[in-house]
Design an enzyme around this catalytic site. Sequence first.
Site, PDB file in Angstrom:
ATOM      1  N   THR A 108      -7.732   2.827  10.200  1.00 16.06           N
ATOM      2  CA  THR A 108      -7.869   3.582  11.448  1.00 16.06           C
ATOM      3  C   THR A 108      -8.837   2.950  12.436  1.00 16.06           C
ATOM      4  OG1 THR A 108      -7.321   5.604  10.263  1.00 16.06           O
ATOM      5  CG2 THR A 108      -8.357   5.850  12.413  1.00 16.06           C
ATOM      6  N   ASP A 124       0.832  -1.203   0.000  1.00 14.00           N
ATOM      7  CA  ASP A 124       0.000   0.000   0.000  1.00 14.00           C
ATOM      8  C   ASP A 124       0.871   1.259   0.000  1.00 14.00           C
ATOM      9  OD1 ASP A 124      -2.456   1.375   0.147  1.00 14.00           O
ATOM     10  OD2 ASP A 124      -2.328   1.529   2.332  1.00 14.00           O
ATOM     11  N   HIS A 128      -8.115   9.886   4.880  1.00  9.62           N
ATOM     12  CA  HIS A 128      -7.385   8.894   5.667  1.00  9.62           C
ATOM     13  C   HIS A 128      -7.652   9.188   7.140  1.00  9.62           C
ATOM     14  CE1 HIS A 128      -4.450   8.207   2.150  1.00  9.62           C
ATOM     15  NE2 HIS A 128      -5.121   7.091   2.328  1.00  9.62           N
TER      16      HIS A 128
END
Length: 285
Positions: free
Chosen positions: A229, A79, A176
């Site tokens: 997260t 990633d 994000h």
Amino acid sequence: MNTKKILKQAQKNKYAVAAFNTYSLETVQAAIAAAEDEQQPVIIALGERYFPTVDIEGFAAMVRAMALKASVPVSLHLDHAYEKESIIRAIQCGFTSVMFDGSKYSLSENIERTKEITEIAHLADVSVEAEIGSMAKGAFSDEEEGDGTLTDPESAKQFVEETDIDFLAAAIGTVHGLYKGEPNIDFNRLKKIRDSVNIPLVLHGGSGTSEDKLKQAIDLGICKINVNTEVSIAAVSFLKSAFETAFKNEEMPHLSTVNAKMEQEMKKTMVKFVRIFSNQVKPVL
């Protein structure tokens, strides 16, 4: 399994596959167990930013051993890689897909750099994800800060045609981490991107996005959704609670017990996402 094969099936049958960011034995085990519970494929993702703390050759060997025993398809994805050397290293040790993030460059330079990566990866039968546009950084994220530029559909078409990538990360307003305020996701833009390209689309920023918005994105062509997260928060929240209780009672829990319970907490969060992303579709495994 090659990530492209997994995502092509998802694209055909209108569901999405969870790509969980992992950085330890417990995160990998939790991700595969969650996928097996739901009988869905899963993508194990490792970001380039974790290279200083994760031996990727050992990590790849570990994931391969687990994947061979799993009852569902598992792929291993690099990633957000910015360096060609990182991508070559991942290909050499068995990653089945890589993401080159050239979003900081101009469109022409991003195309040039991504095309080189695609040519290298395809020689090894490794699929490639790339990104145009850039995501902003929300709360509780350890990702790099982006400027929030959304993906232009016409540029997406040119980018895909000239680079020969296998799936495209579309910036449509997710972040994000967790949102600071109300999410403003541009689904009309996503529809235009989907109509401009014929490859699977990727959504970064699954954490904090409501179930209805995730399902709407899947209906509009998203086939891979990255989650990091919320899994991290589940683990750290458990650790905080466990150690507060232990210190209050003047106890010292054993690390093996703590790790096992933390893994179960992460798995619960992962199951939630896998179930949402499946769109009630049971793939042929």
